[in-house]
Write a protein that holds these residues in place. Structure first.
Motif, PDB file in Angstrom:
ATOM      1  N   VAL A  23       0.836  -1.203   0.000  1.00 22.31           N
ATOM      2  CA  VAL A  23       0.000   0.000   0.000  1.00 22.31           C
ATOM      3  C   VAL A  23       0.868   1.249   0.000  1.00 22.31           C
ATOM      4  N   ALA A  24       1.942   1.224   0.768  1.00 22.67           N
ATOM      5  CA  ALA A  24       2.855   2.376   0.819  1.00 22.67           C
ATOM      6  C   ALA A  24       3.421   2.702  -0.558  1.00 22.67           C
ATOM      7  N   ALA A  25       3.677   1.680  -1.363  1.00 28.41           N
ATOM      8  CA  ALA A  25       4.200   1.915  -2.712  1.00 28.41           C
ATOM      9  C   ALA A  25       3.158   2.615  -3.579  1.00 28.41           C
ATOM     10  N   LEU A  26       1.894   2.214  -3.450  1.00 24.29           N
ATOM     11  CA  LEU A  26       0.817   2.888  -4.179  1.00 24.29           C
ATOM     12  C   LEU A  26       0.705   4.347  -3.749  1.00 24.29           C
ATOM     13  N   VAL A  27       0.735   4.562  -2.450  1.00 23.08           N
ATOM     14  CA  VAL A  27       0.597   5.918  -1.910  1.00 23.08           C
ATOM     15  C   VAL A  27       1.765   6.794  -2.358  1.00 23.08           C
ATOM     16  N   ALA A  28       2.966   6.232  -2.371  1.00 24.38           N
ATOM     17  CA  ALA A  28       4.141   7.006  -2.792  1.00 24.38           C
ATOM     18  C   ALA A  28       4.001   7.453  -4.245  1.00 24.38           C
ATOM     19  N   ARG A  29       3.519   6.562  -5.111  1.00 28.60           N
ATOM     20  CA  ARG A  29       3.315   6.938  -6.519  1.00 28.60           C
ATOM     21  C   ARG A  29       2.237   8.015  -6.636  1.00 28.60           C
ATOM     22  N   ALA A  30       1.174   7.830  -5.863  1.00 28.15           N
ATOM     23  CA  ALA A  30       0.091   8.815  -5.898  1.00 28.15           C
ATOM     24  C   ALA A  30       0.560  10.174  -5.394  1.00 28.15           C
ATOM     25  N   ARG A  31       1.360  10.160  -4.341  1.00 26.74           N
ATOM     26  CA  ARG A  31       1.806  11.422  -3.751  1.00 26.74           C
ATOM     27  C   ARG A  31       2.730  12.177  -4.704  1.00 26.74           C
ATOM     28  N   GLU A  32       3.596  11.448  -5.394  1.00 23.88           N
ATOM     29  CA  GLU A  32       4.497  12.088  -6.352  1.00 23.88           C
ATOM     30  C   GLU A  32       3.702  12.729  -7.493  1.00 23.88           C
ATOM     31  N   ALA A  33       2.702  11.995  -7.991  1.00 23.46           N
ATOM     32  CA  ALA A  33       1.886  12.531  -9.084  1.00 23.46           C
ATOM     33  C   ALA A  33       1.064  13.723  -8.613  1.00 23.46           C
ATOM     34  N   GLU A 172      -8.529   7.555 -20.923  1.00 25.05           N
ATOM     35  CA  GLU A 172      -8.811   8.977 -21.148  1.00 25.05           C
ATOM     36  C   GLU A 172      -7.628   9.844 -20.719  1.00 25.05           C
ATOM     37  N   PHE A 173      -6.968   9.469 -19.630  1.00 20.13           N
ATOM     38  CA  PHE A 173      -5.786  10.213 -19.174  1.00 20.13           C
ATOM     39  C   PHE A 173      -4.687  10.198 -20.238  1.00 20.13           C
ATOM     40  N   ALA A 174      -4.526   9.063 -20.894  1.00 22.99           N
ATOM     41  CA  ALA A 174      -3.485   8.962 -21.919  1.00 22.99           C
ATOM     42  C   ALA A 174      -3.741   9.959 -23.045  1.00 22.99           C
ATOM     43  N   LYS A 175      -5.020  10.139 -23.404  1.00 20.26           N
ATOM     44  CA  LYS A 175      -5.370  11.101 -24.440  1.00 20.26           C
ATOM     45  C   LYS A 175      -5.096  12.529 -23.983  1.00 20.26           C
ATOM     46  N   ALA A 176      -5.254  12.778 -22.661  1.00 22.05           N
ATOM     47  CA  ALA A 176      -5.117  14.134 -22.128  1.00 22.05           C
ATOM     48  C   ALA A 176      -3.721  14.422 -21.589  1.00 22.05           C
ATOM     49  N   GLY A 177      -2.821  13.426 -21.623  1.00 17.17           N
ATOM     50  CA  GLY A 177      -1.466  13.635 -21.124  1.00 17.17           C
ATOM     51  C   GLY A 177      -1.389  13.730 -19.614  1.00 17.17           C
ATOM     52  N   LEU A 178      -2.253  12.988 -18.901  1.00 19.47           N
ATOM     53  CA  LEU A 178      -2.293  13.018 -17.438  1.00 19.47           C
ATOM     54  C   LEU A 178      -1.642  11.764 -16.860  1.00 19.47           C
ATOM     55  N   ASP A 179      -1.081  11.894 -15.674  1.00 16.60           N
ATOM     56  CA  ASP A 179      -0.372  10.799 -15.012  1.00 16.60           C
ATOM     57  C   ASP A 179      -1.378   9.775 -14.470  1.00 16.60           C
ATOM     58  N   PRO A 180      -1.303   8.512 -14.893  1.00 18.67           N
ATOM     59  CA  PRO A 180      -2.250   7.507 -14.392  1.00 18.67           C
ATOM     60  C   PRO A 180      -2.132   7.255 -12.893  1.00 18.67           C
ATOM     61  N   ALA A 181      -0.996   7.612 -12.298  1.00 17.83           N
ATOM     62  CA  ALA A 181      -0.828   7.397 -10.857  1.00 17.83           C
ATOM     63  C   ALA A 181      -1.753   8.276 -10.027  1.00 17.83           C
ATOM     64  N   LEU A 182      -2.410   9.256 -10.677  1.00 15.50           N
ATOM     65  CA  LEU A 182      -3.378  10.088  -9.944  1.00 15.50           C
ATOM     66  C   LEU A 182      -4.602   9.298  -9.519  1.00 15.50           C
ATOM     67  N   VAL A 183      -4.914   8.219 -10.217  1.00 16.52           N
ATOM     68  CA  VAL A 183      -6.075   7.388  -9.884  1.00 16.52           C
ATOM     69  C   VAL A 183      -5.633   5.930  -9.858  1.00 16.52           C
ATOM     70  N   GLN A 184      -5.714   5.308  -8.689  1.00 17.51           N
ATOM     71  CA  GLN A 184      -5.302   3.920  -8.531  1.00 17.51           C
ATOM     72  C   GLN A 184      -6.345   3.158  -7.730  1.00 17.51           C
TER      73      GLN A 184
END
Length: 481
Positions: A23-33, A172-184
């Protein structure tokens, strides 16, 4: 010494530690994004919210989500899930349109105050099996609109739907150039340990679903918004348009096989219109059970005081069949009705049923009807909401002043109206706060404001100190100094 217990505890500790690390690894990716996303500007935030909204609203994807939700949870029906996914998301977009959620959002020169919207960070979104696509989407869109990242902790049965939804969002994020780590999403298998670890490591928890999850959210040590138990009741007052009331109650009771916490569980009918209202409910597809049939239904709906999953969110015909009521099932009822006079654990029909089963109470008059509601909510459902069908709309204010409810829904289909609708002004939401009556820390519909921090800048202004008599003069005049 219990050797087996000690061995079990020793085995459990490393397992829990491993879960926490994942879980910490998921949170770390989310926090960076999230750190980059928070300051990307309003257009970027709006783009992310719109991407998540279209991910569930696009008709072919919506249909896939609705079908998967029903297949894997066994709850509700596909067409109503499809409508719910569309309408609730469309309404949320309406509420969010034009809302400023970053930078300066308000300025009051007279008070010298400027308000700045700030993100909360990483949001842990705990979601139920009853709405495994619509509720995650609602929380994700609100979180993104406010510059946050979000990690969803779905119910085990709802994991497949949530995972599919997030794959659509990432497309949809890929089309908009958004980081997928924002939603996990937490990976399967979903466990209490993983959900608990996410709650502890996130910056905010928004929990919808079982009361055990809500209590865990409040006990996590992380700021949390959780919702109370449902058990909605509605009053049919003697001046009501009975045909209209019956149609709306039937729609609300049957929608998505009553998976909504806002679906009526009981209706309290004034004696003066009791028989006619029952007739109207029958004409809308309600099947009134006799006392012997009620006993059969109770035996199959509850086991050991708990609702049976064999009846939860199933159709009325399926429930009647399970109860051995073949004749009733053969009539193709839209919902089942049972008459009741008691309240509490010994009268389980007075509680939440999460199925198209409606409990009917008779009341002498409006005051007695309000007292019946009060007794129902003393058992279950305090804080949520109450429905009222009447031509005397002033009665609604009386209920709002006296009953332990956060919402009074007047002359509307309750399950569609409580979470916001296009014909009322409540915010669109699938998470309704129940105030302190329902052991919650808020009493409104969970909306984007709950996903924001607000920083206030205070500038000096001319001092203006009032005289004591200007503030306490009325008090002194009534009781003396």
């Amino acid at each position: 010494m219990n050797v087996r217990a000690t061995v079990a505890e020793t085995a459990k500790a490393p397992a829990d530690e491993a879960v926490g690390q994942r879980v910490a690894a998921l949170v770390a990716r989310a926090r960076e994004a999230q750190r980059a996303f928070e300051f990307a500007g309003q257009v970027a935030l709006d783009t992310a919210a719109a991407a998540a909204a279209w991910a569930i609203m696009e008709p072919s994807r919506n249909r896939q989500l609705a079908e998967l939700s029903v297949r894997d949870t066994g709850l509700g029906n596909v067409d109503d899930k499809f409508r719910k996914n569309w309408r609730k998301t469309l309404g949320l977009l309406r509420d969010l349109k034009g809302q400023k959620t970053c930078g300066v959002i308000a300025s009051d020169p007279a008070k010298g105050i400027i308000e700045i919207a700030r993100a909360v960070g990483v949001v842990a979104a705990v979601t139920p099996s009853t709405n495994p696509a619509a509720t995650p989407a609602n929380k994700i869109i609100n979180a993104l609109k406010c510059g946050n990242a979000v990690i969803v902790a779905p119910s085990p049965k709802g994991h497949s739907s949530c995972e599919l939804l997030i794959s659509f969002i990432h497309a949809e994020f890929a089309k908009a150039g958004l980081d997928p780590a924002l939603v996990q999403c937490l990976p399967a298998p979903i466990s209490k340990a993983a959900t608990g670890a996410l709650m502890q490591q996130a910056d905010l928890v928004v929990a919808t679903g079982s009361q055990s999850n809500v209590r865990m959210a409040y006990a996590s040590g992380t700021p949390a918004f959780g919702v109370g138990a449902g058990n909605v009741a509605s009053i049919v007052e003697r001046s009501a348009d009975l045909h209209d009331a019956a149609q709306k109650i039937a729609l609300s009771k049957a929608f998505d096989n009553a998976t909504s916490c806002s679906s009526e569980n009981s209706v309290v009918i004034e004696d003066a219109v009791y028989d006619e209202m029952l007739s109207q409910l029958r004409s809308c597809g309600g099947a009134l059970l006799d006392p012997a049939q009620k006993v059969q239904l109770q035996a199959v709906m509850w086991s050991g005081g708990k609702l049976s999953e064999h009846c939860t969110a199933k159709s009325a015909a399926q429930i009647a069949q399970a109860a051995g009521l073949e004749e009733v099932a053969g009539q193709g009822p839209r919902f089942l009705m049972v008459e009741e006079t008691g309240f509490g654990a010994d009268y389980p029909f007075s509680g939440e049923k999460l199925s198209p089963v409606l409990t009917v109470y008779r009341a002498r008059d409006f005051a007695d009807a309000a007292d019946v509601i009060r007794r129902i909510y003393a058992y279950m459902g305090a804080g949520h909401s109450v429905g009222l069908h009447t031509a005397r709309t002033d009665f609604a204010v009386e209920l709002g002043e006296r009953l332990p409810v956060a919402r009074v829904i007047v002359n509307q289909a309750h399950c569609l109206a409580t979470g916001g609708n296009f014909d009322n002004g409540l915010p669109f939401s699938l998470s309704m706060g129940c105030g302190t009556w329902g052991r919650n820390n808020f009493s409104g519909n969970l909306d984007f404001h709950h996903y924001l921090n607000v920083t206030r800048v205070a500038y000096p202004i001319a001092e203006e100190m009032p005289e004591v008599d200007a503030l306490l003069g009325d008090y002194f005049g009534r009781v003396g100094r």
